[in-house]
Design a protein around this motif. Structure first.
Motif, mmCIF file in Angstrom:
data_model
loop_
_atom_site.group_PDB
_atom_site.id
_atom_site.type_symbol
_atom_site.label_atom_id
_atom_site.label_comp_id
_atom_site.label_asym_id
_atom_site.label_seq_id
_atom_site.Cartn_x
_atom_site.Cartn_y
_atom_site.Cartn_z
ATOM 1 N N THR A 310 0.846 -1.191 0.000
ATOM 2 C CA THR A 310 0.000 0.000 0.000
ATOM 3 C C THR A 310 0.884 1.244 0.000
ATOM 4 O O THR A 310 1.780 1.375 0.819
ATOM 5 N N ARG A 311 0.619 2.157 -0.914
ATOM 6 C CA ARG A 311 1.457 3.348 -1.074
ATOM 7 C C ARG A 311 0.705 4.602 -0.653
ATOM 8 O O ARG A 311 -0.526 4.668 -0.752
ATOM 9 N N ASP A 312 1.474 5.602 -0.223
ATOM 10 C CA ASP A 312 0.877 6.904 0.039
ATOM 11 C C ASP A 312 1.007 7.775 -1.206
ATOM 12 O O ASP A 312 1.384 7.295 -2.283
ATOM 13 N N ARG A 313 0.718 9.046 -1.078
ATOM 14 C CA ARG A 313 0.740 9.937 -2.240
ATOM 15 C C ARG A 313 2.133 10.094 -2.832
ATOM 16 O O ARG A 313 2.284 10.382 -4.013
ATOM 17 N N PHE A 318 3.665 1.140 2.837
ATOM 18 C CA PHE A 318 3.221 1.121 4.221
ATOM 19 C C PHE A 318 4.268 0.400 5.076
ATOM 20 O O PHE A 318 4.620 -0.751 4.790
ATOM 21 N N ASP A 342 -5.301 2.428 9.617
ATOM 22 C CA ASP A 342 -4.021 3.025 9.241
ATOM 23 C C ASP A 342 -3.696 2.813 7.764
ATOM 24 O O ASP A 342 -3.031 3.655 7.144
ATOM 25 N N HIS A 345 -5.672 5.451 6.019
ATOM 26 C CA HIS A 345 -5.054 6.760 6.254
ATOM 27 C C HIS A 345 -3.783 6.913 5.427
ATOM 28 O O HIS A 345 -3.517 7.979 4.849
ATOM 29 N N HIS A 346 -2.981 5.843 5.344
ATOM 30 C CA HIS A 346 -1.724 5.910 4.606
ATOM 31 C C HIS A 346 -1.972 6.098 3.110
ATOM 32 O O HIS A 346 -1.240 6.828 2.435
ATOM 33 N N SER A 347 -2.999 5.445 2.602
ATOM 34 C CA SER A 347 -3.279 5.497 1.159
ATOM 35 C C SER A 347 -4.209 6.637 0.778
ATOM 36 O O SER A 347 -4.534 6.790 -0.408
ATOM 37 N N GLY A 348 -4.664 7.407 1.749
ATOM 38 C CA GLY A 348 -5.605 8.471 1.432
ATOM 39 C C GLY A 348 -6.979 7.959 1.071
ATOM 40 O O GLY A 348 -7.730 8.642 0.372
#
Length: 381
Positions: A310-313, A318, A342, A345-348
Protein backbone atom coordinates in the motif's frame (compact mmCIF):
# COMPACT_ATOMS: atom_id res chain seq x y z
CA UNK A 1 -14.81 -8.29 8.14
CA UNK A 2 -15.20 -7.78 4.40
CA UNK A 3 -15.85 -4.34 3.06
CA UNK A 4 -14.83 -1.90 0.39
CA UNK A 5 -12.08 0.45 1.53
CA UNK A 6 -13.73 3.65 0.30
CA UNK A 7 -17.16 2.69 1.60
CA UNK A 8 -15.82 1.83 5.04
CA UNK A 9 -13.88 5.10 5.13
CA UNK A 10 -17.00 7.10 4.23
CA UNK A 11 -19.00 5.39 6.98
CA UNK A 12 -16.23 5.95 9.50
CA UNK A 13 -16.45 9.69 8.91
CA UNK A 14 -20.02 9.77 10.24
CA UNK A 15 -22.88 11.84 8.81
CA UNK A 16 -22.28 14.21 5.94
CA UNK A 17 -23.86 16.27 3.22
CA UNK A 18 -24.95 13.15 1.31
CA UNK A 19 -27.41 12.31 4.10
CA UNK A 20 -29.27 15.59 3.43
CA UNK A 21 -29.14 15.24 -0.38
CA UNK A 22 -32.73 13.86 -0.73
CA UNK A 23 -34.05 17.20 0.56
CA UNK A 24 -32.17 19.25 -2.03
CA UNK A 25 -35.07 19.34 -4.59
CA UNK A 26 -37.36 20.79 -1.89
CA UNK A 27 -34.73 23.34 -0.87
CA UNK A 28 -34.18 24.29 -4.50
CA UNK A 29 -37.92 24.69 -5.11
CA UNK A 30 -38.41 26.89 -2.05
CA UNK A 31 -35.38 28.99 -2.91
CA UNK A 32 -36.56 29.64 -6.48
CA UNK A 33 -40.10 30.37 -5.28
CA UNK A 34 -38.94 32.93 -2.72
CA UNK A 35 -36.66 34.63 -5.21
CA UNK A 36 -39.35 34.63 -7.90
CA UNK A 37 -41.81 36.47 -5.63
CA UNK A 38 -39.25 38.88 -4.14
CA UNK A 39 -37.28 39.94 -7.22
CA UNK A 40 -38.30 42.16 -10.15
CA UNK A 41 -40.03 40.57 -13.13
CA UNK A 42 -37.08 41.38 -15.40
CA UNK A 43 -34.87 38.84 -13.58
CA UNK A 44 -37.37 35.98 -14.30
CA UNK A 45 -36.06 33.61 -11.65
CA UNK A 46 -39.20 31.52 -12.17
CA UNK A 47 -37.71 30.08 -15.35
CA UNK A 48 -35.49 27.94 -13.10
CA UNK A 49 -38.45 26.01 -11.66
CA UNK A 50 -38.11 23.07 -14.15
CA UNK A 51 -34.73 22.33 -12.56
CA UNK A 52 -36.40 21.13 -9.33
CA UNK A 53 -38.21 18.05 -10.77
CA UNK A 54 -35.17 17.31 -12.90
CA UNK A 55 -33.05 17.16 -9.75
CA UNK A 56 -35.68 15.05 -7.97
CA UNK A 57 -35.46 12.36 -10.66
CA UNK A 58 -31.93 11.55 -9.51
CA UNK A 59 -32.97 10.62 -5.96
CA UNK A 60 -36.76 10.41 -5.59
CA UNK A 61 -39.36 7.81 -6.65
CA UNK A 62 -41.79 8.55 -9.47
CA UNK A 63 -44.78 9.83 -7.48
CA UNK A 64 -42.91 12.39 -5.33
CA UNK A 65 -41.18 13.64 -8.48
CA UNK A 66 -44.56 14.23 -10.15
CA UNK A 67 -45.93 15.91 -7.02
CA UNK A 68 -42.96 18.27 -6.90
CA UNK A 69 -43.46 19.13 -10.57
CA UNK A 70 -47.13 19.81 -9.88
CA UNK A 71 -46.19 22.12 -7.02
CA UNK A 72 -43.79 24.00 -9.31
CA UNK A 73 -46.59 24.36 -11.84
CA UNK A 74 -48.92 25.79 -9.18
CA UNK A 75 -46.19 28.21 -8.12
CA UNK A 76 -45.86 29.38 -11.71
CA UNK A 77 -49.63 29.88 -11.97
CA UNK A 78 -49.57 31.88 -8.75
CA UNK A 79 -46.81 34.08 -10.15
CA UNK A 80 -48.96 34.83 -13.18
CA UNK A 81 -51.39 36.72 -10.93
CA UNK A 82 -48.55 38.89 -9.66
CA UNK A 83 -46.76 39.42 -13.00
CA UNK A 84 -49.24 39.28 -15.85
CA UNK A 85 -46.62 39.47 -18.62
CA UNK A 86 -44.24 36.85 -17.19
CA UNK A 87 -44.60 34.35 -20.05
CA UNK A 88 -46.29 31.81 -17.80
CA UNK A 89 -47.45 29.53 -20.59
CA UNK A 90 -43.90 28.84 -21.82
CA UNK A 91 -42.45 28.17 -18.37
CA UNK A 92 -45.47 26.05 -17.42
CA UNK A 93 -45.03 23.97 -20.56
CA UNK A 94 -41.37 23.50 -19.70
CA UNK A 95 -42.29 22.38 -16.17
CA UNK A 96 -44.77 19.81 -17.50
CA UNK A 97 -42.32 18.45 -20.08
CA UNK A 98 -39.42 18.24 -17.61
CA UNK A 99 -41.64 16.64 -14.95
CA UNK A 100 -42.79 13.90 -17.33
CA UNK A 101 -39.24 13.25 -18.46
CA UNK A 102 -38.05 13.25 -14.85
CA UNK A 103 -40.75 10.77 -13.84
CA UNK A 104 -39.64 8.39 -16.60
CA UNK A 105 -35.97 8.83 -15.64
CA UNK A 106 -36.86 8.08 -12.03
CA UNK A 107 -38.65 4.89 -13.10
CA UNK A 108 -35.65 3.71 -15.13
CA UNK A 109 -33.28 4.55 -12.27
CA UNK A 110 -35.31 2.53 -9.78
CA UNK A 111 -35.35 -0.47 -12.11
CA UNK A 112 -31.57 -0.34 -12.47
CA UNK A 113 -31.09 0.07 -8.73
CA UNK A 114 -33.23 -2.99 -8.10
CA UNK A 115 -31.26 -5.02 -10.64
CA UNK A 116 -28.00 -3.85 -9.07
CA UNK A 117 -29.31 -4.80 -5.63
CA UNK A 118 -30.02 -8.37 -6.77
CA UNK A 119 -26.63 -8.58 -8.46
CA UNK A 120 -24.98 -7.55 -5.21
CA UNK A 121 -26.97 -10.16 -3.32
CA UNK A 122 -25.54 -12.79 -5.66
CA UNK A 123 -22.05 -11.33 -5.24
CA UNK A 124 -22.44 -11.37 -1.45
CA UNK A 125 -23.51 -15.01 -1.57
CA UNK A 126 -20.47 -15.83 -3.73
CA UNK A 127 -18.29 -13.91 -1.30
CA UNK A 128 -19.55 -15.96 1.63
CA UNK A 129 -18.72 -19.14 -0.26
CA UNK A 130 -15.21 -18.01 -1.17
CA UNK A 131 -14.43 -16.08 2.03
CA UNK A 132 -16.81 -17.53 4.56
CA UNK A 133 -16.76 -15.99 8.04
CA UNK A 134 -14.20 -17.64 10.28
CA UNK A 135 -14.93 -18.60 13.89
CA UNK A 136 -13.20 -16.31 16.35
CA UNK A 137 -11.64 -19.26 18.15
CA UNK A 138 -10.44 -22.66 16.97
CA UNK A 139 -8.94 -25.11 19.46
CA UNK A 140 -8.33 -22.17 21.83
CA UNK A 141 -6.47 -20.31 19.05
CA UNK A 142 -7.84 -16.80 18.54
CA UNK A 143 -8.37 -15.95 14.86
CA UNK A 144 -9.59 -12.73 13.27
CA UNK A 145 -9.80 -11.86 9.58
CA UNK A 146 -9.84 -8.73 7.46
CA UNK A 147 -10.70 -8.25 3.80
CA UNK A 148 -10.78 -4.92 1.99
CA UNK A 149 -11.81 -4.54 -1.62
CA UNK A 150 -9.86 -1.96 -3.58
CA UNK A 151 -12.99 -0.81 -5.43
CA UNK A 152 -16.31 0.03 -3.85
CA UNK A 153 -18.22 -2.12 -6.35
CA UNK A 154 -16.04 -5.15 -5.68
CA UNK A 155 -17.17 -7.95 -3.39
CA UNK A 156 -14.58 -10.64 -4.06
CA UNK A 157 -11.21 -10.82 -5.74
CA UNK A 158 -8.06 -12.88 -6.07
CA UNK A 159 -7.09 -12.71 -2.37
CA UNK A 160 -8.26 -15.60 -0.23
CA UNK A 161 -7.94 -17.13 3.23
CA UNK A 162 -9.31 -20.10 5.13
CA UNK A 163 -8.92 -21.89 8.47
CA UNK A 164 -9.72 -25.41 9.60
CA UNK A 165 -9.61 -27.15 12.98
CA UNK A 166 -8.28 -30.61 12.17
CA UNK A 167 -6.94 -33.56 14.15
CA UNK A 168 -3.45 -32.27 13.29
CA UNK A 169 -4.19 -28.85 14.78
CA UNK A 170 -5.45 -25.55 13.41
CA UNK A 171 -4.46 -25.08 9.79
CA UNK A 172 -4.52 -21.69 8.11
CA UNK A 173 -4.33 -20.66 4.48
CA UNK A 174 -3.82 -17.22 2.97
CA UNK A 175 -2.92 -16.43 -0.61
CA UNK A 176 -3.21 -14.21 -3.63
CA UNK A 177 -3.92 -15.16 -7.23
CA UNK A 178 -2.02 -13.16 -9.79
CA UNK A 179 -4.33 -11.11 -11.96
CA UNK A 180 -7.80 -9.68 -11.56
CA UNK A 181 -11.32 -10.39 -12.71
CA UNK A 182 -13.37 -13.57 -12.80
CA UNK A 183 -10.38 -15.75 -13.73
CA UNK A 184 -8.62 -14.77 -10.50
CA UNK A 185 -11.80 -15.35 -8.49
CA UNK A 186 -12.22 -18.80 -10.04
CA UNK A 187 -8.66 -19.81 -9.26
CA UNK A 188 -8.98 -18.54 -5.68
CA UNK A 189 -12.19 -20.51 -5.25
CA UNK A 190 -10.54 -23.67 -6.56
CA UNK A 191 -7.65 -23.32 -4.11
CA UNK A 192 -9.79 -22.61 -1.04
CA UNK A 193 -12.24 -25.40 -1.87
CA UNK A 194 -9.37 -27.86 -2.19
CA UNK A 195 -7.84 -26.68 1.09
CA UNK A 196 -11.11 -27.28 2.93
CA UNK A 197 -10.83 -30.96 2.04
CA UNK A 198 -7.06 -31.50 2.03
CA UNK A 199 -6.54 -29.82 5.42
CA UNK A 200 -8.48 -32.64 7.09
CA UNK A 201 -7.05 -35.50 5.04
CA UNK A 202 -3.33 -34.85 4.66
CA UNK A 203 -1.12 -35.50 7.71
CA UNK A 204 1.69 -33.27 6.37
CA UNK A 205 1.61 -29.76 4.99
CA UNK A 206 3.45 -30.90 1.88
CA UNK A 207 0.58 -33.19 1.10
CA UNK A 208 -1.81 -30.27 1.46
CA UNK A 209 0.14 -28.05 -0.92
CA UNK A 210 0.48 -30.88 -3.46
CA UNK A 211 -3.29 -31.11 -3.48
CA UNK A 212 -3.56 -27.34 -3.96
CA UNK A 213 -1.10 -27.53 -6.85
CA UNK A 214 -3.16 -30.22 -8.55
CA UNK A 215 -6.36 -28.23 -8.01
CA UNK A 216 -5.10 -24.99 -9.55
CA UNK A 217 -3.56 -26.92 -12.45
CA UNK A 218 -6.89 -28.58 -13.20
CA UNK A 219 -8.73 -25.29 -12.92
CA UNK A 220 -6.31 -23.57 -15.31
CA UNK A 221 -6.62 -26.44 -17.77
CA UNK A 222 -10.43 -26.34 -17.62
CA UNK A 223 -10.58 -22.55 -18.07
CA UNK A 224 -7.75 -21.60 -20.42
CA UNK A 225 -6.98 -17.95 -20.98
CA UNK A 226 -4.48 -15.83 -22.86
CA UNK A 227 -2.55 -15.20 -19.64
CA UNK A 228 -2.44 -18.93 -18.86
CA UNK A 229 1.37 -19.19 -18.49
CA UNK A 230 1.36 -16.28 -16.01
CA UNK A 231 -1.60 -17.37 -13.92
CA UNK A 232 -0.30 -18.51 -10.56
CA UNK A 233 -0.99 -17.99 -6.87
CA UNK A 234 1.20 -17.28 -3.89
CA UNK A 235 0.12 -19.07 -0.73
CA UNK A 236 1.11 -19.55 2.88
CA UNK A 237 -0.03 -22.52 4.95
CA UNK A 238 0.38 -22.51 8.73
CA UNK A 239 -0.26 -25.30 11.21
CA UNK A 240 -0.61 -24.78 14.95
CA UNK A 241 -0.73 -28.15 16.72
CA UNK A 242 -2.98 -28.81 19.69
CA UNK A 243 -1.68 -26.92 22.71
CA UNK A 244 0.48 -24.56 20.66
CA UNK A 245 4.19 -24.39 21.42
CA UNK A 246 5.20 -24.00 17.79
CA UNK A 247 3.84 -23.23 14.35
CA UNK A 248 4.75 -24.91 11.07
CA UNK A 249 4.91 -22.69 8.00
CA UNK A 250 5.01 -23.61 4.32
CA UNK A 251 5.54 -20.50 2.22
CA UNK A 252 4.88 -20.73 -1.52
CA UNK A 253 6.22 -17.38 -2.69
CA UNK A 254 3.99 -15.41 -0.31
CA UNK A 255 4.94 -12.34 1.78
CA UNK A 256 6.47 -13.57 5.05
CA UNK A 257 4.26 -13.39 8.15
CA UNK A 258 5.14 -11.34 11.19
CA UNK A 259 5.52 -12.86 14.65
CA UNK A 260 5.08 -10.70 17.76
CA UNK A 261 6.89 -12.21 20.75
CA UNK A 262 7.23 -10.25 24.01
CA UNK A 263 7.21 -6.91 22.20
CA UNK A 264 9.68 -7.98 19.52
CA UNK A 265 8.72 -8.42 15.89
CA UNK A 266 10.24 -11.16 13.79
CA UNK A 267 9.84 -11.48 10.02
CA UNK A 268 9.41 -15.19 9.30
CA UNK A 269 11.17 -15.49 5.97
CA UNK A 270 11.28 -19.08 4.70
CA UNK A 271 14.56 -20.92 5.17
CA UNK A 272 14.27 -22.27 1.63
CA UNK A 273 11.75 -20.80 -0.84
CA UNK A 274 8.99 -23.04 -2.17
CA UNK A 275 7.45 -22.45 -5.61
CA UNK A 276 4.14 -20.60 -5.97
CA UNK A 277 1.12 -22.65 -6.94
CA UNK A 278 0.93 -23.55 -10.64
CA UNK A 279 4.67 -22.98 -11.08
CA UNK A 280 5.93 -26.30 -9.71
CA UNK A 281 6.40 -27.64 -13.23
CA UNK A 282 8.81 -24.79 -13.96
CA UNK A 283 10.57 -24.47 -10.60
CA UNK A 284 10.33 -28.00 -9.22
CA UNK A 285 7.82 -29.44 -6.77
CA UNK A 286 10.02 -29.31 -3.68
CA UNK A 287 8.32 -27.77 -0.67
CA UNK A 288 9.94 -26.86 2.64
CA UNK A 289 8.34 -26.51 6.05
CA UNK A 290 9.78 -24.25 8.76
CA UNK A 291 8.99 -24.76 12.44
CA UNK A 292 8.99 -21.65 14.64
CA UNK A 293 8.35 -21.28 18.37
CA UNK A 294 4.84 -20.02 19.08
CA UNK A 295 4.38 -19.59 22.81
CA UNK A 296 1.40 -18.35 24.86
CA UNK A 297 0.67 -14.70 24.13
CA UNK A 298 2.51 -14.69 20.80
CA UNK A 299 0.66 -13.23 17.83
CA UNK A 300 1.02 -14.05 14.16
CA UNK A 301 0.01 -11.71 11.34
CA UNK A 302 -0.59 -13.28 7.92
CA UNK A 303 -1.28 -10.89 5.06
CA UNK A 304 -1.30 -10.49 1.29
CA UNK A 305 0.93 -8.14 -0.65
CA UNK A 306 -1.85 -5.55 -0.80
CA UNK A 307 -0.98 -4.71 2.81
CA UNK A 308 2.79 -4.33 2.51
CA UNK A 309 2.56 -2.64 -0.91
CA UNK A 310 0.00 0.00 0.00
CA UNK A 311 1.46 3.35 -1.07
CA UNK A 312 0.88 6.90 0.04
CA UNK A 313 0.74 9.94 -2.24
CA UNK A 314 4.53 10.03 -2.51
CA UNK A 315 4.76 6.35 -3.46
CA UNK A 316 6.14 5.19 -0.11
CA UNK A 317 5.13 1.70 1.01
CA UNK A 318 3.22 1.12 4.22
CA UNK A 319 5.84 0.40 6.97
CA UNK A 320 4.21 -2.82 8.14
CA UNK A 321 7.03 -4.11 10.35
CA UNK A 322 7.49 -0.79 12.15
CA UNK A 323 3.73 -0.44 12.47
CA UNK A 324 3.46 -3.91 14.00
CA UNK A 325 6.19 -3.07 16.48
CA UNK A 326 4.23 -0.06 17.74
CA UNK A 327 1.02 -1.99 18.37
CA UNK A 328 2.10 -3.88 21.46
CA UNK A 329 0.01 -6.77 22.78
CA UNK A 330 -3.33 -5.82 21.28
CA UNK A 331 -5.96 -8.54 20.77
CA UNK A 332 -6.38 -9.80 17.17
CA UNK A 333 -9.61 -7.92 16.47
CA UNK A 334 -8.26 -4.60 17.68
CA UNK A 335 -5.02 -5.21 15.78
CA UNK A 336 -6.84 -5.69 12.47
CA UNK A 337 -9.15 -2.74 13.11
CA UNK A 338 -6.12 -0.52 13.61
CA UNK A 339 -4.48 -2.00 10.51
CA UNK A 340 -7.64 -1.24 8.53
CA UNK A 341 -7.73 2.36 9.74
CA UNK A 342 -4.02 3.03 9.24
CA UNK A 343 -3.95 1.51 5.75
CA UNK A 344 -6.77 3.79 4.65
CA UNK A 345 -5.05 6.76 6.25
CA UNK A 346 -1.72 5.91 4.61
CA UNK A 347 -3.28 5.50 1.16
CA UNK A 348 -5.61 8.47 1.43
CA UNK A 349 -8.63 6.18 1.25
CA UNK A 350 -7.66 4.81 -2.18
CA UNK A 351 -6.44 1.26 -2.05
CA UNK A 352 -4.53 0.06 -5.09
CA UNK A 353 -5.08 -3.64 -4.45
CA UNK A 354 -7.32 -5.97 -2.49
CA UNK A 355 -6.19 -6.67 1.05
CA UNK A 356 -6.54 -9.80 3.16
CA UNK A 357 -5.08 -10.45 6.60
CA UNK A 358 -5.34 -12.95 9.44
CA UNK A 359 -4.35 -12.24 13.03
CA UNK A 360 -3.72 -15.35 15.15
CA UNK A 361 -2.88 -15.44 18.85
CA UNK A 362 -1.42 -18.46 20.61
CA UNK A 363 -3.59 -20.11 23.27
CA UNK A 364 -2.70 -19.33 26.87
CA UNK A 365 -1.62 -22.86 27.73
CA UNK A 366 1.82 -23.87 28.75
CA UNK A 367 3.71 -25.87 26.17
CA UNK A 368 7.40 -26.47 25.58
CA UNK A 369 9.14 -24.12 23.17
CA UNK A 370 10.49 -25.55 19.95
CA UNK A 371 13.66 -24.19 18.38
CA UNK A 372 13.36 -22.92 14.85
CA UNK A 373 14.18 -25.65 12.38
CA UNK A 374 13.54 -26.71 8.83
CA UNK A 375 11.78 -29.87 7.87
CA UNK A 376 13.18 -31.06 4.58
CA UNK A 377 10.89 -32.82 2.13
CA UNK A 378 11.15 -36.59 1.92
CA UNK A 379 13.07 -38.08 -0.93
CA UNK A 380 10.86 -38.46 -3.96
CA UNK A 381 11.40 -41.29 -6.43
Amino acid sequence: MIMSGRLRRRRSLGGGWWEAAPLSPVVLTLLITCLAFSTPREIAVSRLLPAAPALAAAMWPVLPTILLGTFCLLVMIGLSFVYTDLGTQYTAAAIVAVTLAAAYASHVRLQREEALFHIRLVADAAQKVLLRPLPRRMDDVEIESLYLAAQQQARIGGDFYEAAATRYGVRLLIGDVRGKGLSAVGAASAVTSCFREAAYDEPDLRGVVHRLEISINRHSAAYPAQDMPERFATALIAEIPHGGGHVRLLNCGHPPPLLAHHGKIRVLDPTTPSPPLHLAALMGDHYFVDTVAFTPGDQLLLYTDGVSETRDRTGEFFPLTDWMRRQGAKPPRELLDRLHRDLLHHSGGRLGDDIAALAVRCPNTQAPEYPAQRLDPPDRP
